[in-house]
Design a protein around this motif. Structure first.
Motif, PDB file in Angstrom:
ATOM      1  N   GLN A 181       0.812  -1.218   0.000  1.00 13.21           N
ATOM      2  CA  GLN A 181       0.000   0.000   0.000  1.00 13.21           C
ATOM      3  C   GLN A 181       0.850   1.275   0.000  1.00 13.21           C
ATOM      4  OE1 GLN A 181      -3.747  -0.448   2.546  1.00 13.21           O
ATOM      5  NE2 GLN A 181      -2.439  -2.085   3.412  1.00 13.21           N
ATOM      6  N   ARG A 182       2.200   1.092   0.143  1.00 10.28           N
ATOM      7  CA  ARG A 182       3.137   2.225   0.107  1.00 10.28           C
ATOM      8  C   ARG A 182       2.730   3.306   1.117  1.00 10.28           C
ATOM      9  NH1 ARG A 182       6.234   1.914  -4.570  1.00 10.28           N
ATOM     10  NH2 ARG A 182       6.834   4.103  -4.350  1.00 10.28           N
ATOM     11  N   GLU A 183       2.280   2.879   2.299  1.00 13.36           N
ATOM     12  CA  GLU A 183       1.830   3.799   3.329  1.00 13.36           C
ATOM     13  C   GLU A 183       2.315   3.327   4.688  1.00 13.36           C
ATOM     14  OE1 GLU A 183       0.282   6.601   3.094  1.00 13.36           O
ATOM     15  OE2 GLU A 183      -0.407   6.625   1.004  1.00 13.36           O
ATOM     16  N   VAL A 184       2.440   4.309   5.606  1.00 13.39           N
ATOM     17  CA  VAL A 184       2.706   3.975   7.000  1.00 13.39           C
ATOM     18  C   VAL A 184       1.391   3.510   7.621  1.00 13.39           C
ATOM     19  CG1 VAL A 184       3.444   4.857   9.237  1.00 13.39           C
ATOM     20  CG2 VAL A 184       4.585   5.639   7.152  1.00 13.39           C
ATOM     21  N   ILE A 185       1.414   2.312   8.214  1.00 15.35           N
ATOM     22  CA  ILE A 185       0.204   1.743   8.806  1.00 15.35           C
ATOM     23  C   ILE A 185       0.362   1.705  10.322  1.00 15.35           C
ATOM     24  CG2 ILE A 185      -1.270  -0.304   8.951  1.00 15.35           C
ATOM     25  CD1 ILE A 185      -0.544  -0.954   6.100  1.00 15.35           C
ATOM     26  N   ARG A 186      -0.653   2.251  11.019  1.00 13.68           N
ATOM     27  CA  ARG A 186      -0.624   2.304  12.479  1.00 13.68           C
ATOM     28  C   ARG A 186      -1.882   1.628  13.010  1.00 13.68           C
ATOM     29  NH1 ARG A 186      -1.201   7.793  15.758  1.00 13.68           N
ATOM     30  NH2 ARG A 186      -1.270   8.521  13.605  1.00 13.68           N
ATOM     31  N   LEU A 187      -1.695   0.793  14.004  1.00 16.17           N
ATOM     32  CA  LEU A 187      -2.829   0.113  14.627  1.00 16.17           C
ATOM     33  C   LEU A 187      -2.636   0.146  16.149  1.00 16.17           C
ATOM     34  CD1 LEU A 187      -5.285  -1.445  13.408  1.00 16.17           C
ATOM     35  CD2 LEU A 187      -4.102  -3.526  14.106  1.00 16.17           C
ATOM     36  N   PRO A 188      -3.595   0.697  16.902  1.00 21.08           N
ATOM     37  CA  PRO A 188      -4.868   1.227  16.413  1.00 21.08           C
ATOM     38  C   PRO A 188      -4.706   2.538  15.652  1.00 21.08           C
ATOM     39  CG  PRO A 188      -4.622   1.624  18.755  1.00 21.08           C
ATOM     40  CD  PRO A 188      -3.464   0.761  18.374  1.00 21.08           C
ATOM     41  N   GLN A 189      -5.605   2.743  14.674  1.00 16.96           N
ATOM     42  CA  GLN A 189      -5.560   3.947  13.869  1.00 16.96           C
ATOM     43  C   GLN A 189      -6.060   5.141  14.656  1.00 16.96           C
ATOM     44  OE1 GLN A 189      -7.844   2.976  10.403  1.00 16.96           O
ATOM     45  NE2 GLN A 189      -6.155   1.848   9.433  1.00 16.96           N
ATOM     46  N   ALA A 190      -5.538   6.327  14.293  1.00 18.42           N
ATOM     47  CA  ALA A 190      -5.912   7.562  14.975  1.00 18.42           C
ATOM     48  C   ALA A 190      -6.738   8.409  14.031  1.00 18.42           C
ATOM     49  CB  ALA A 190      -4.670   8.330  15.420  1.00 18.42           C
ATOM     50  N   GLY A 191      -8.000   8.672  14.407  1.00 20.53           N
ATOM     51  CA  GLY A 191      -8.839   9.566  13.636  1.00 20.53           C
ATOM     52  C   GLY A 191      -9.208   8.976  12.293  1.00 20.53           C
TER      53      GLY A 191
END
Length: 612
Positions: free
Chosen positions: A239-249
């Motif tokens: 996805q060429r993205e920074v992925i954060r879990l849990p997501q914020a907003g």
């Protein structure tokens, strides 16, 4: 991928400069934006070399004109070429290269933050080729990531973030190997962000492979935990993205299935950032901890990934075996040829395939080449007709002579004295003969008559010798050897060689054929010679004889092959050298151009192979 590997090769060269602790300490301790930019500019100039002038231009505030905040040399003035390139780069928001009259090139690259112009990097470099110019521009593109951090640090809380990034990059840069650098980076990142586990993986084929785990020197790739981490890395890379879990907003909707699986295994928050080099994914970093990750943590990881990737990839390239590097180069080339885009690479591949097909199918005449020279078919030796002294020398080697033309003269003074003496004796004998004849003394008259005949014979001999005092050319030709101009007055004996003369219209070609090709040469084969003095024409000849005994010429065995020259020119001279080619047979072009190498390979293999 080819561009990525080329970039890595460029980074690997100046690796020693990246390890300079003085540079890192200056970046770390920079008290102001100007000091940071000056330290950064110094690092870039060290990496590039041959930089005559460099500057970082930024606007003090939004909407104000840009001014230099760092110069190298510090007291230099911006040249018109650098100013023009910087203005154009700022206006067009793209890199600019301008060639100056003195051979230098002005490079300018805009600093864009969220597509907003914040500054320009400009320098004057002595670039001699397009490849070198591309290297300079790519280095600037990589280095401007640091200036992006500098601009972002003006926002609250970014000062600490900048320090953290510099220290993290420095911790990886001080290690000599890829394994040590990655392990040091994940350990330091885990310590600073209070993570239970930090993993770094590299893309291998289509999937990520974990290469380093914090506080863990050994791990199993097939374990469920490592496979879950690799799956999360694949998810971020795809996805060429920074992925954060849990997501914020609310943000861009991303697929987080693999991240959820990893989070459920350990009950931790997960943060993954892909690693990119020249726009291509090369790996990812995954962080795990109990506390949720903040926006500042995600921004720090993203910026760290952009800055540390070139250094890590350069070390990985240096650590690989030669055959692995070659394999990767081949694989990258195949991906360019068979994958999307890269039209130029595909055209080049098609051209190479067409060339190879042509060489494997097309045939041509195989010709054996060798050094050759001209020799006269006939060489007449001119010897001294009698004993005497050289009086005059009228020709030297290389002179053209006509038939009967004088070439040299011997001293005839003794012969002429002898001629006078014999004439006097003859006169005396004739007087005695008349007296004896008058006295009717027949016996005496016969004796005197014999003496007169002897004197006449000696006179004939002397006259014949006088006729041969002048040495004449036997036919039209060129003097091949014999220089009597340095031997005037010296004695010569009868039969001594004085000159060698060759005709002007009868030559043969003498080729020195290598022993590897002599078995293919036969009488009657056709060939041609090009002379060094007449390079614009070739002269045909026919092979006549082969000498069965070899000669050592320049350390190699050569066989003498003689051929009859079909045509001659007045400009030709014996001894002229050139290159001869003898036509052997029709062969495939691929064999014609590679048989020398194949012969060498076979002989080398035979020499070193242990079995007969």
């Amino acid at each position: 991928m080819i561009q990525t590997q080329a970039r890595l090769q460029e980074v690997a060269g100046p690796e020693a400069e990246l390890l300079d602790t003085e540079v890192w300490s200056r970046l770390h301790a920079a008290p102001s934006a100007e000091a940071f930019a000056a330290a950064w500019l110094d690092l870039q100039c060290r990496l590039l070399g041959a930089v005559r002038l460099a500057a970082v231009l930024m606007a003090p505030e939004d909407g104000t004109p840009m001014k230099p905040i760092a110069l190298r040399p510090a007291t230099a003035q911006l040249s018109p070429g650098v100013i023009s390139a910087a203005e154009r780069a700022a206006a067009e928001k793209r890199g600019v290269v301008r060639k100056s009259e003195d051979g230098a090139s002005a490079f300018a690259l805009p600093i864009l933050i969220d597509d907003t112009l914040r500054g320009v990097v400009a320098l004057e470099f002595l670039a001699g080729s397009r490849v070198e110019a591309k290297r300079v521009m790519r280095q600037l593109q990589w280095g401007t990531g640091w200036l992006e951090v500098l601009i972002r640090r003006r926002h609250p809380g970014s000062r600490e973030q900048l320090v953290s990034i510099i220290e993290l990059v420095s911790s990886a840069s001080t290690k000599l190997t890829y394994a040590d650098a990655t392990l040091s980076l994940v350990n330091e990142l885990a310590r600073r962000l209070d993570c239970e586990r930090v993993s770094l993986g590299r893309l291998r084929g289509r999937h990520a492979r974990v290469r380093a785990v914090s506080n863990n020197a050994a791990f199993k790739q097939r374990s469920k935990e490592i496979r879950a981490i690799a799956g999360a890395m694949d998810e971020a890379i795809e996805q060429r993205e920074v992925i954060r879990l849990p997501q914020a907003g609310e943000g861009t909707p991303l697929s987080t299935r693999a991240h959820r699986d990893l989070a459920e295994r350990g009950g931790r928050a997960v943060l993954t950032a892909p690693l990119h080099l020249d726009g291509e994914a090369v790996g990812a970093i995954t962080l795990e901890r109990e506390a949720p990750f903040r926006d500042a943590d995600a921004a720090l990881l993203e910026q760290l990934a952009a800055l540390v990737t070139p250094s890590l990839e350069a070390r990985r390239q240096n650590d690989r075996w030669f055959f692995v590097r070659a394999r990767d180069q081949v694989a990258a080339g195949l991906r360019m040829v068979l994958g999307p885009r890269h039209v130029a690479a595909k055209l080049i591949a098609l051209g190479l395939i067409a060339t190879a097909a042509f060489l494997l199918t097309a045939t041509g005449t195989w010709r054996v080449s060798s050094d050759a020279r001209l020799e006269a078919t006939v060489r007449r030796v001119i010897t001294a007709p009698m004993q005497g002294f050289v009086e005059t020398a009228l020709v030297r080697p290389g002179d053209i002579v006509a038939e009967g033309a004088p070439m040299a003269e011997l001293d005839d003074s003794e012969l002429r004295l002898e001629l006078v003496r014999v004439l006097a004796e003859k006169s005396q004998y004739e007087q005695k003969y008349r007296e004896a004849f008058a006295a009717e003394e027949r016996a005496e008259a016969r004796v005197v008559r014999a003496q007169i005949d002897g004197a006449e014979a000696r006179l004939a001999l002397i006259e014949a010798q006088l006729d041969r005092v002048t040495i004449a050319a036997p036919f039209d030709g060129v003097v091949v050897s014999g220089d009597l101009s340095q031997a005037l007055g010296s004695p010569v004996n009868r039969g001594d060689v004085l000159f060698e003369v060759a005709p002007l219209d009868a030559y043969r070609v003498v080729a020195q054929v290598d022993e590897r090709d002599i078995s293919r040469i036969e009488p009657g084969q056709e060939g041609a010679i090009v002379l060094a003095s007449l390079p614009d024409r070739s002269f045909p000849f026919t092979v006549e004889t082969l000498t069965p005994v070899s000669e050592v010429v320049e350390g190699a065995n050569r066989f003498r092959v003689e051929g009859r020259l079909e045509q001659s020119l007045p400009e030709m001279r014996p001894g002229m050298e050139g290159v001869a080619k003898i036509a052997i047979e029709e062969r495939r072009l691929a064999w014609v151009w590679t048989h020398r190498f194949l012969h060498w390979a076979r002989m080398t293999a035979w020499r070193w192979w242990p079995h007969g």
